[in-house]
Design a protein around this motif. Structure first.
Motif, PDB file in Angstrom:
ATOM      1  N   PRO A 229      21.611  11.013   6.943  1.00 46.46           N
ATOM      2  CA  PRO A 229      21.262  11.751   8.297  1.00 46.46           C
ATOM      3  C   PRO A 229      21.918  10.877   9.282  1.00 46.46           C
ATOM      4  O   PRO A 229      22.435   9.932   9.214  1.00 46.46           O
ATOM      5  N   LYS A 230      21.867  11.739  10.465  1.00 50.67           N
ATOM      6  CA  LYS A 230      22.511  11.368  11.694  1.00 50.67           C
ATOM      7  C   LYS A 230      21.914  10.086  11.975  1.00 50.67           C
ATOM      8  O   LYS A 230      22.814   9.195  12.824  1.00 50.67           O
ATOM      9  N   ASN A 231      20.717   9.541  11.770  1.00 50.89           N
ATOM     10  CA  ASN A 231      20.257   8.352  12.223  1.00 50.89           C
ATOM     11  C   ASN A 231      20.086   7.345  11.068  1.00 50.89           C
ATOM     12  O   ASN A 231      19.744   6.229  11.314  1.00 50.89           O
ATOM     13  N   ILE A 232      20.930   7.290   9.903  1.00 49.82           N
ATOM     14  CA  ILE A 232      21.012   6.443   8.874  1.00 49.82           C
ATOM     15  C   ILE A 232      21.679   5.094   9.333  1.00 49.82           C
ATOM     16  O   ILE A 232      21.324   3.980   9.077  1.00 49.82           O
ATOM     17  N   ASP A 233      22.565   5.098  10.362  1.00 49.66           N
ATOM     18  CA  ASP A 233      23.051   3.731  10.866  1.00 49.66           C
ATOM     19  C   ASP A 233      22.050   3.009  11.527  1.00 49.66           C
ATOM     20  O   ASP A 233      22.023   1.848  11.192  1.00 49.66           O
ATOM     21  N   GLU A 234      20.992   3.702  12.589  1.00 46.57           N
ATOM     22  CA  GLU A 234      20.022   2.936  12.922  1.00 46.57           C
ATOM     23  C   GLU A 234      19.053   2.344  11.972  1.00 46.57           C
ATOM     24  O   GLU A 234      18.627   1.441  12.249  1.00 46.57           O
ATOM     25  N   HIS A 235      18.624   3.138  10.852  1.00 44.25           N
ATOM     26  CA  HIS A 235      17.761   2.961  10.060  1.00 44.25           C
ATOM     27  C   HIS A 235      18.250   1.841   9.239  1.00 44.25           C
ATOM     28  O   HIS A 235      17.357   0.692   9.065  1.00 44.25           O
ATOM     29  N   VAL A 236      19.319   1.647   8.649  1.00 47.01           N
ATOM     30  CA  VAL A 236      19.811   0.590   7.853  1.00 47.01           C
ATOM     31  C   VAL A 236      20.033  -0.619   8.838  1.00 47.01           C
ATOM     32  O   VAL A 236      19.721  -1.833   8.384  1.00 47.01           O
ATOM     33  N   LYS A 237      20.290  -0.581  10.221  1.00 40.72           N
ATOM     34  CA  LYS A 237      20.510  -1.697  11.082  1.00 40.72           C
ATOM     35  C   LYS A 237      19.083  -2.522  11.136  1.00 40.72           C
ATOM     36  O   LYS A 237      18.832  -3.604  11.191  1.00 40.72           O
ATOM     37  N   THR A 238      18.118  -1.326  11.320  1.00 39.18           N
ATOM     38  CA  THR A 238      16.763  -2.077  11.543  1.00 39.18           C
ATOM     39  C   THR A 238      15.959  -2.700  10.299  1.00 39.18           C
ATOM     40  O   THR A 238      15.673  -3.954  10.164  1.00 39.18           O
ATOM     41  N   CYS A 239      16.398  -2.024   9.110  1.00 41.43           N
ATOM     42  CA  CYS A 239      15.928  -2.703   7.613  1.00 41.43           C
ATOM     43  C   CYS A 239      16.662  -3.936   7.537  1.00 41.43           C
ATOM     44  O   CYS A 239      16.121  -5.089   7.259  1.00 41.43           O
ATOM     45  N   ALA A 240      17.961  -4.140   7.785  1.00 37.24           N
ATOM     46  CA  ALA A 240      18.878  -5.299   7.870  1.00 37.24           C
ATOM     47  C   ALA A 240      18.287  -6.344   8.730  1.00 37.24           C
ATOM     48  O   ALA A 240      18.164  -7.668   8.098  1.00 37.24           O
ATOM     49  N   ARG A 241      18.052  -6.009   9.828  1.00 40.79           N
ATOM     50  CA  ARG A 241      17.447  -6.939  10.920  1.00 40.79           C
ATOM     51  C   ARG A 241      15.984  -7.507  10.473  1.00 40.79           C
ATOM     52  O   ARG A 241      15.604  -8.607  10.404  1.00 40.79           O
ATOM     53  N   LEU A 242      15.291  -6.607   9.857  1.00 42.22           N
ATOM     54  CA  LEU A 242      13.851  -7.187   9.342  1.00 42.22           C
ATOM     55  C   LEU A 242      13.944  -8.134   8.311  1.00 42.22           C
ATOM     56  O   LEU A 242      13.184  -9.060   8.170  1.00 42.22           O
ATOM     57  N   ILE A 243      14.938  -7.787   7.236  1.00 46.92           N
ATOM     58  CA  ILE A 243      15.020  -8.699   6.051  1.00 46.92           C
ATOM     59  C   ILE A 243      15.690  -9.815   6.756  1.00 46.92           C
ATOM     60  O   ILE A 243      15.255 -10.822   6.370  1.00 46.92           O
ATOM     61  N   ALA A 244      16.717  -9.830   7.615  1.00 44.41           N
ATOM     62  CA  ALA A 244      17.169 -11.095   8.147  1.00 44.41           C
ATOM     63  C   ALA A 244      16.364 -12.026   8.769  1.00 44.41           C
ATOM     64  O   ALA A 244      16.251 -13.297   8.772  1.00 44.41           O
ATOM     65  N   ASP A 245      15.697 -11.174   9.707  1.00 41.59           N
ATOM     66  CA  ASP A 245      14.670 -12.191  10.576  1.00 41.59           C
ATOM     67  C   ASP A 245      13.575 -12.619   9.657  1.00 41.59           C
ATOM     68  O   ASP A 245      13.086 -13.920   9.918  1.00 41.59           O
ATOM     69  N   SER A 246      13.196 -12.019   8.470  1.00 43.86           N
ATOM     70  CA  SER A 246      12.170 -12.704   7.680  1.00 43.86           C
ATOM     71  C   SER A 246      12.762 -14.037   6.920  1.00 43.86           C
ATOM     72  O   SER A 246      11.928 -14.886   6.824  1.00 43.86           O
ATOM     73  N   LEU A 247      14.098 -13.900   6.532  1.00 41.06           N
ATOM     74  CA  LEU A 247      14.444 -14.954   5.700  1.00 41.06           C
ATOM     75  C   LEU A 247      14.725 -15.950   7.058  1.00 41.06           C
ATOM     76  O   LEU A 247      14.436 -17.331   6.583  1.00 41.06           O
ATOM     77  N   ASN A 248      14.985 -15.754   8.013  1.00 45.33           N
ATOM     78  CA  ASN A 248      15.400 -16.782   8.972  1.00 45.33           C
ATOM     79  C   ASN A 248      14.038 -17.383   9.400  1.00 45.33           C
ATOM     80  O   ASN A 248      14.242 -18.574   9.427  1.00 45.33           O
ATOM     81  N   GLU A 249      13.047 -16.888   9.411  1.00 46.13           N
ATOM     82  CA  GLU A 249      11.752 -17.274   9.590  1.00 46.13           C
ATOM     83  C   GLU A 249      11.383 -18.241   8.562  1.00 46.13           C
ATOM     84  O   GLU A 249      10.825 -19.451   8.877  1.00 46.13           O
ATOM     85  N   ILE A 250      11.542 -17.921   7.550  1.00 47.50           N
ATOM     86  CA  ILE A 250      11.296 -18.969   6.354  1.00 47.50           C
ATOM     87  C   ILE A 250      12.068 -20.208   6.224  1.00 47.50           C
ATOM     88  O   ILE A 250      11.518 -21.124   6.077  1.00 47.50           O
ATOM     89  N   PHE A 251      13.395 -19.926   6.464  1.00 47.61           N
ATOM     90  CA  PHE A 251      14.347 -20.928   6.316  1.00 47.61           C
ATOM     91  C   PHE A 251      14.278 -21.854   7.426  1.00 47.61           C
ATOM     92  O   PHE A 251      14.541 -22.945   7.375  1.00 47.61           O
ATOM     93  N   HIS A 252      13.947 -21.344   8.600  1.00 51.15           N
ATOM     94  CA  HIS A 252      14.284 -21.933   9.853  1.00 51.15           C
ATOM     95  C   HIS A 252      13.271 -22.215  10.956  1.00 51.15           C
ATOM     96  O   HIS A 252      13.491 -22.813  11.942  1.00 51.15           O
ATOM     97  N   ARG A 253      11.978 -21.893  10.918  1.00 47.66           N
ATOM     98  CA  ARG A 253      10.967 -21.852  11.943  1.00 47.66           C
ATOM     99  C   ARG A 253      10.691 -23.279  12.226  1.00 47.66           C
ATOM    100  O   ARG A 253      10.924 -23.485  13.450  1.00 47.66           O
ATOM    101  N   LYS A 254      10.599 -24.239  11.469  1.00 49.32           N
ATOM    102  CA  LYS A 254      10.446 -25.459  11.575  1.00 49.32           C
ATOM    103  C   LYS A 254      11.141 -26.107  12.584  1.00 49.32           C
ATOM    104  O   LYS A 254      11.118 -27.072  13.229  1.00 49.32           O
ATOM    105  N   ASN A 255      12.403 -25.717  12.216  1.00 47.63           N
ATOM    106  CA  ASN A 255      13.809 -26.230  13.312  1.00 47.63           C
ATOM    107  C   ASN A 255      13.991 -25.756  14.554  1.00 47.63           C
ATOM    108  O   ASN A 255      15.006 -25.832  15.130  1.00 47.63           O
TER     109      ASN A 255
END
Length: 263
Positions: A229-255
């Motif tokens: 759909p015309k908004n697929i780019d925005e949807h994929v961008k959001t999902c990618a950012r959610l996953i990346a932010d989650s991993l960054n939180e697990i990996f690096h929050r204490k630093n």
């Protein structure tokens, strides 16, 4: 091509321990299933491993609060499988030139890769990352590519990110599946591809996927339709950012390396 989502199996999941818990805000549901034996694997037509499904149907509709809540649930469930120690290799599968197949490479783009910084700051987790692209573009099978990297750098954990297939168009870009069962890159296109898993790599693997492709239920027409759909780019961008932010939180929050756009 079969659906990649464990809860779209034809088997009777409810009789085997799977139940979608809907007690969460924003209509989010979380379900879990453990496949422990070859008999169960054959029944579900899935590999042995642990599976977690997180459905967040309003994640693209309700703004930053819903995204932050979804991210926090992702973190909570990912922590059951990811121990932030040693060296971690994150691999973004898929074709970065195709929007619906670019989830993996987009997650890598937002990941805090610290493997080259350990000499500059004490206590950093050793995070490495790469996107191998797809066999049709490189001529190198993805599993062989990842296996070679693992043999060279000896990670303690491999995290695989990929786009998945679903039978249900309502789940596109709003469900997240976490699994320890591994994944076969390009399995729908190239017969004989080896799975990317603990068994083939010799190291623990966690797969994180989002359904971005609509696949046919009819075995007589086993075609894979990439719904764009015309908004697929925005949807994929959001999902990618959610996953990346989650991993960054697990990996690096204490630093204190984490800057979260959803909070």
């Amino acid at each position: 091509m079969k659906s990649d989502m464990i809860d779209e199996s034809d088997a009777e999941l409810l009789k085997n321990g799977f139940n979608l818990n809907d007690k969460f805000d924003y209509s989010i549901e979380v379900g879990k299933l453990s496949i422990k034996t070859e008999k169960e694997a054959q029944k579900f037509e899935k590999d042995i491993g642990e599976y977690v499904i997180l459905n967040s149907p309003k994640v693209h509709l309700l703004g930053a609060d819903c995204k932050a809540y979804t991210k926090n649930l992702l973190i909570k469930n990912l922590k059951n499988f990811i121990v932030p120690k040693g060296k971690i290799l994150v691999v973004g599968l898929g074709n970065p030139e195709l929007t619906a197949d670019s989830l993996g490479s987009r997650v890598i783009n937002h990941l805090y890769v610290t493997g080259g910084l350990k000499g500059f700051k004490r206590g950093l987790l050793d995070v490495c990352a790469f996107s191998p692209d797809v066999y049709s573009n490189t001529g190198i099978k993805t599993q062989e590519f990842i296996e070679a990297i693992c043999n060279k750098i000896s990670p303690n954990l491999v995290i695989i990110i990929d786009s998945l297939g679903t039978y249900n168009e309502m789940r596109l870009a709003c469900s997240f599946q976490i699994s320890t069962a591994g994944i076969t890159a390009g399995g729908a296109l190239y017969e004989g591809n080896k799975p990317i898993s603990k068994q083939t790599l010799g190291v623990e693997c966690v797969v994180i996927g989002v359904p971005l492709m609509l696949v046919s239920k009819n075995p007589k027409t086993p075609l894979t339709d990439v719904l764009c759909p015309k908004n697929i780019d925005e949807h994929v961008k959001t999902c990618a950012r959610l996953i990346a932010d989650s991993l960054n939180e697990i990996f690096h929050r204490k630093n204190k390396l984490v800057h979260n756009i959803y909070e």
